[in-house]
Design a protein around this motif. Structure first.
Motif, PDB file in Angstrom:
ATOM      1  N   ARG A  18      18.742  -6.252 -22.734  1.00 32.42           N
ATOM      2  CA  ARG A  18      17.287  -6.117 -22.687  1.00 32.42           C
ATOM      3  C   ARG A  18      16.752  -6.965 -21.533  1.00 32.42           C
ATOM      4  O   ARG A  18      17.147  -8.113 -21.370  1.00 32.42           O
ATOM      5  CB  ARG A  18      16.659  -6.567 -24.006  1.00 32.42           C
ATOM      6  CG  ARG A  18      17.132  -5.760 -25.224  1.00 32.42           C
ATOM      7  CD  ARG A  18      16.729  -6.462 -26.501  1.00 32.42           C
ATOM      8  NE  ARG A  18      17.330  -7.808 -26.576  1.00 32.42           N
ATOM      9  CZ  ARG A  18      17.022  -8.718 -27.506  1.00 32.42           C
ATOM     10  NH1 ARG A  18      16.113  -8.424 -28.428  1.00 32.42           N
ATOM     11  NH2 ARG A  18      17.607  -9.903 -27.511  1.00 32.42           N
ATOM     12  N   PHE A  19      15.810  -6.389 -20.790  1.00 28.97           N
ATOM     13  CA  PHE A  19      15.302  -7.048 -19.597  1.00 28.97           C
ATOM     14  C   PHE A  19      13.816  -7.363 -19.731  1.00 28.97           C
ATOM     15  O   PHE A  19      13.058  -6.614 -20.376  1.00 28.97           O
ATOM     16  CB  PHE A  19      15.512  -6.164 -18.356  1.00 28.97           C
ATOM     17  CG  PHE A  19      16.911  -6.149 -17.841  1.00 28.97           C
ATOM     18  CD1 PHE A  19      17.317  -7.027 -16.858  1.00 28.97           C
ATOM     19  CD2 PHE A  19      17.846  -5.247 -18.357  1.00 28.97           C
ATOM     20  CE1 PHE A  19      18.611  -7.007 -16.375  1.00 28.97           C
ATOM     21  CE2 PHE A  19      19.136  -5.229 -17.890  1.00 28.97           C
ATOM     22  CZ  PHE A  19      19.529  -6.112 -16.894  1.00 28.97           C
ATOM     23  N   ALA A  20      13.422  -8.458 -19.096  1.00 29.00           N
ATOM     24  CA  ALA A  20      12.003  -8.757 -18.860  1.00 29.00           C
ATOM     25  C   ALA A  20      11.749  -8.541 -17.369  1.00 29.00           C
ATOM     26  O   ALA A  20      12.505  -9.012 -16.520  1.00 29.00           O
ATOM     27  CB  ALA A  20      11.668 -10.185 -19.263  1.00 29.00           C
ATOM     28  N   PHE A  21      10.702  -7.814 -17.047  1.00 32.20           N
ATOM     29  CA  PHE A  21      10.366  -7.504 -15.660  1.00 32.20           C
ATOM     30  C   PHE A  21       9.314  -8.484 -15.154  1.00 32.20           C
ATOM     31  O   PHE A  21       8.345  -8.797 -15.852  1.00 32.20           O
ATOM     32  CB  PHE A  21       9.840  -6.064 -15.557  1.00 32.20           C
ATOM     33  CG  PHE A  21       9.047  -5.788 -14.314  1.00 32.20           C
ATOM     34  CD1 PHE A  21       9.671  -5.641 -13.087  1.00 32.20           C
ATOM     35  CD2 PHE A  21       7.649  -5.692 -14.364  1.00 32.20           C
ATOM     36  CE1 PHE A  21       8.940  -5.388 -11.939  1.00 32.20           C
ATOM     37  CE2 PHE A  21       6.917  -5.436 -13.215  1.00 32.20           C
ATOM     38  CZ  PHE A  21       7.565  -5.290 -12.001  1.00 32.20           C
ATOM     39  N   TYR A  22       9.509  -8.982 -13.907  1.00 31.96           N
ATOM     40  CA  TYR A  22       8.477  -9.807 -13.291  1.00 31.96           C
ATOM     41  C   TYR A  22       8.083  -9.205 -11.945  1.00 31.96           C
ATOM     42  O   TYR A  22       8.933  -8.797 -11.143  1.00 31.96           O
ATOM     43  CB  TYR A  22       8.946 -11.248 -13.041  1.00 31.96           C
ATOM     44  CG  TYR A  22       7.874 -12.039 -12.320  1.00 31.96           C
ATOM     45  CD1 TYR A  22       6.729 -12.430 -12.992  1.00 31.96           C
ATOM     46  CD2 TYR A  22       7.979 -12.316 -10.961  1.00 31.96           C
ATOM     47  CE1 TYR A  22       5.717 -13.110 -12.337  1.00 31.96           C
ATOM     48  CE2 TYR A  22       6.966 -12.994 -10.287  1.00 31.96           C
ATOM     49  CZ  TYR A  22       5.832 -13.388 -10.986  1.00 31.96           C
ATOM     50  OH  TYR A  22       4.823 -14.047 -10.325  1.00 31.96           O
ATOM     51  N   GLY A  23       6.769  -9.151 -11.714  1.00 29.85           N
ATOM     52  CA  GLY A  23       6.224  -8.677 -10.452  1.00 29.85           C
ATOM     53  C   GLY A  23       4.934  -9.400 -10.130  1.00 29.85           C
ATOM     54  O   GLY A  23       4.383 -10.150 -10.947  1.00 29.85           O
ATOM     55  N   ALA A  92      17.891 -10.807 -20.083  1.00 27.93           N
ATOM     56  CA  ALA A  92      17.935 -11.041 -18.642  1.00 27.93           C
ATOM     57  C   ALA A  92      16.569 -10.734 -18.056  1.00 27.93           C
ATOM     58  O   ALA A  92      15.697 -10.152 -18.723  1.00 27.93           O
ATOM     59  CB  ALA A  92      19.017 -10.186 -17.979  1.00 27.93           C
ATOM     60  N   VAL A  93      16.374 -11.149 -16.799  1.00 31.74           N
ATOM     61  CA  VAL A  93      15.121 -10.918 -16.091  1.00 31.74           C
ATOM     62  C   VAL A  93      15.436 -10.146 -14.817  1.00 31.74           C
ATOM     63  O   VAL A  93      16.414 -10.445 -14.120  1.00 31.74           O
ATOM     64  CB  VAL A  93      14.422 -12.252 -15.747  1.00 31.74           C
ATOM     65  CG1 VAL A  93      13.176 -12.000 -14.904  1.00 31.74           C
ATOM     66  CG2 VAL A  93      14.045 -13.006 -17.020  1.00 31.74           C
ATOM     67  N   VAL A  94      14.605  -9.151 -14.500  1.00 33.95           N
ATOM     68  CA  VAL A  94      14.785  -8.363 -13.294  1.00 33.95           C
ATOM     69  C   VAL A  94      13.514  -8.463 -12.450  1.00 33.95           C
ATOM     70  O   VAL A  94      12.402  -8.396 -12.972  1.00 33.95           O
ATOM     71  CB  VAL A  94      15.107  -6.889 -13.610  1.00 33.95           C
ATOM     72  CG1 VAL A  94      14.018  -6.245 -14.449  1.00 33.95           C
ATOM     73  CG2 VAL A  94      15.345  -6.099 -12.322  1.00 33.95           C
ATOM     74  N   VAL A  95      13.695  -8.673 -11.156  1.00 35.95           N
ATOM     75  CA  VAL A  95      12.597  -8.744 -10.192  1.00 35.95           C
ATOM     76  C   VAL A  95      12.687  -7.518  -9.291  1.00 35.95           C
ATOM     77  O   VAL A  95      13.733  -7.267  -8.673  1.00 35.95           O
ATOM     78  CB  VAL A  95      12.663 -10.036  -9.359  1.00 35.95           C
ATOM     79  CG1 VAL A  95      11.634 -10.011  -8.240  1.00 35.95           C
ATOM     80  CG2 VAL A  95      12.437 -11.251 -10.250  1.00 35.95           C
ATOM     81  N   GLY A  96      11.608  -6.764  -9.223  1.00 38.15           N
ATOM     82  CA  GLY A  96      11.640  -5.540  -8.432  1.00 38.15           C
ATOM     83  C   GLY A  96      11.587  -5.787  -6.937  1.00 38.15           C
ATOM     84  O   GLY A  96      12.135  -5.005  -6.170  1.00 38.15           O
TER      85      GLY A  96
END
Length: 565
Positions: A18-23, A92-96
């Motif tokens: 599962r991911f948390a998105f940051y932008g 986890a965290v994903v950065v676009g």
């Protein structure tokens, strides 16, 4: 039963990731937050979904510059706080787009938190999670931080160079509030075809039919010898609208009736009244927010540039209100008044005032100022009649109080308050007033926090009801930022250090002895004792009386009194 192989176990684990998105998007004026969020989220999904990941949480900052550290971005700081919780809800965290997330050295200051809490950070540029042991990954992210900083600096240079050229060659009005005495009118379509297609048009300055006459009158009166304060009082007396009253949206926090000295000075020193466009009078400097904690980043300060750095238009850009000769004559008069050739004998020592900072005016509740007259210390509250009328206060023009008139009574009251017979009542009064002040501050902060929580609940309900996500996200970010600031203020309220009645009695007995010693002490020592006791006094001129108040429990330290301790 056959156990699955290790690769299959890893694949199954990856499918459940599962991911948390940051932008982040900088400003609503230059970029569409909805479109920016959409392409950054699309890029992040393109990285994690083919590998079995799913985005379950979003953290998106709107209207926040990339130069602001993560700790000062509302949604980024919320993501960091979520990392600390074992029940965070994502793995986890994903950065676009790393350009949007990291600036300068922000990656090196932020990634150790992900590593510490065991949360992988995914970016498209490395094709998956960043490996802390991989030097290439660390180098790539450092390069992106440098590129992000360089891109921002290049944009600033291009914009400033273009504005300087447009001002010098075209004299174009570049925006901002029009000076008092001018108003804006349409000047045709924008020369940029793309902006013209969007309906944007140029504007130019033209004299206001009434306020332009006021500007001309101000220059004529000042050159003729009248002072700035005299001109301001005369304008207020005549009922001429001040700049704030002429443009109520300009300074809503100011009294919009009376003229101030600063308003007249700004008009006299504004070169745009000569008909030429002037740019680069001020600059934005980035200074460290805290020199002891560089990671908090910088804050922007507006500062004045030297006159030789101003950019003037090569020809007149609008109708002048004063001639260049009169403007220069006004600057010469102002320079002579402020920096005349006469030399002034410096004071040997700082003039002492026993009531420095602790005496309030009973009319307006402002602090009275020290004033030395005829070799005696005075306190005064100067309030011109026009300003009193504008603020609806029945206030004399000047309230004077000679220090020698009340200092004997103050000392007598102080020694009486700390006498053995009055110790008990003094303890009760000081404790009650200190508790009231502390409880009032804490109560107000908690009420404002509750209001923020209520607004957040309403915004989330509106979002669930189908409201515009972009606007609601902006409101939520602003409210969460305000809530974080209030929590910091609440945490900074010093705890009340309760002292036992016996201990406080011993302390006040010692303070009483000190109060007796200070009766004949130097005024500077008296001022120090009054400050340590948290003493404030309100002076009521019409009653010829004063009212003391303790602002806190005493924090007494050794005070060196001339002639003893």
């Amino acid at each position: 039963m056959t156990l699955p192989s290790v690769p299959l176990q890893r694949a199954a684990a990856q499918q459940d990731l599962r991911f948390a998105f940051y932008g982040r998007v900088s400003t609503e004026d230059n970029q569409d937050p909805a479109a920016s969020r959409a392409w950054q989220l699309r890029r992040a999904r393109g990285l994690v979904e083919p590998k079995g990941g799913v985005i379950v949480a979003e953290y998106f900052d709107v209207d926040k510059s990339r130069s602001i550290p993560w700790a000062r971005r509302p949604r980024a700081s919320a993501l960091v706080e979520a990392l600390k919780s074992p029940a965070r809800g994502f793995d986890a965290v994903v950065v676009g787009e790393p350009h949007r997330a990291f600036y300068g050295n922000q990656y090196s200051l932020t990634f150790p938190l992900f590593e510490h809490f065991g949360v992988p950070l995914w970016v498209p540029e490395v094709g998956g999670p960043i490996d802390p042991a991989n030097e290439a990954h660390d180098m790539i992210m450092g390069v992106f931080g440098g590129l992000s900083k360089g891109e921002r600096n290049r944009i600033k240079i291009r914009v400033r160079s273009a504005m300087a050229a447009i001002t010098a060659t075209e004299g174009r009005y570049l925006g901002g509030r029009p000076p008092y005495g001018y108003e804006l009118v349409d000047a045709g379509p924008h020369p940029n075809p793309a902006k013209a297609a969007e309906g944007k048009r140029l504007r130019r300055l033209v004299p206001h039919p009434a306020y332009s006459l006021v500007v001309k009158w101000i220059f004529a009166q000042f050159i003729g010898g009248r002072g700035i304060f005299d001109i301001a009082e005369d304008l207020t007396r005549q009922g001429v609208p001040s700049p704030s009253a002429a443009d109520p949206t300009r300074n809503r926090h100011r009294v919009q009736i009376a003229w101030s000295k600063s308003a007249v000075r700004v008009i006299i020193t504004n070169p745009r009244y000569t008909g030429r466009q002037v740019w680069n009078k001020q600059r934005k400097d980035e200074v460290l927010l805290d020199v002891d904690d560089v990671a908090l980043g910088h804050t922007t300060k507006l500062r004045w540039n030297d006159r030789d750095q101003w950019v003037w238009s090569e020809r007149q850009a609008h109708q002048p209100l004063v001639s260049v000769e009169d403007f220069q004559r006004a600057q010469a008069v102002l320079a002579r008044r402020g920096h005349g050739p006469a030399t002034h004998k410096p004071h040997r020592t700082r003039r002492p005032y026993a009531f420095r900072g602790c005496l309030l005016c009973g009319y307006c509740d402002r602090r009275m100022q020290g004033n030395w007259n005829n070799d005696q210390a005075y306190s005064r509250c100067r309030f011109p009649a026009e300003y009193a009328l504008a603020n609806k206060i029945a206030h004399p023009k000047v309230v004077y109080l000679r220090e020698a008139e009340i200092i004997g009574d103050i000392d007598a009251w102080l020694t009486t308050a700390f006498s053995p017979a009055r110790i008990k009542s003094t303890i009760e009064a000081m404790t009650e007033q200190a508790d009231d002040a502390e409880n009032t501050a804490i109560t107000q902060l908690r009420k404002r926090l509750a209001t923020c929580d209520q607004r957040l609940s309403q915004y989330r309900a509106a979002l669930n009801a189908g409201a515009d996500a972009v606007h609601v996200a902006t409101w939520i970010n602003e409210t969460e930022q305000e809530r974080a600031r209030l929590e910091c203020e609440l945490g900074s309220v010093p705890p009340s250090h309760k002292v036992s009645s016996h201990g406080l009695e011993e302390l006040l007995n010692w303070t009483g002895e000190l109060a007796h010693a200070v009766v004949h002490a130097h005024p500077q020592d008296k001022a120090q004792l009054y400050t340590e006791l948290g003493l404030t006094m309100t002076y009521y001129p019409e009653k010829k009386s004063w009212k003391p108040r303790w602002s806190r429990l005493p924090h007494v330290q050794m005070v060196c009194v001339r002639g003893g301790t």
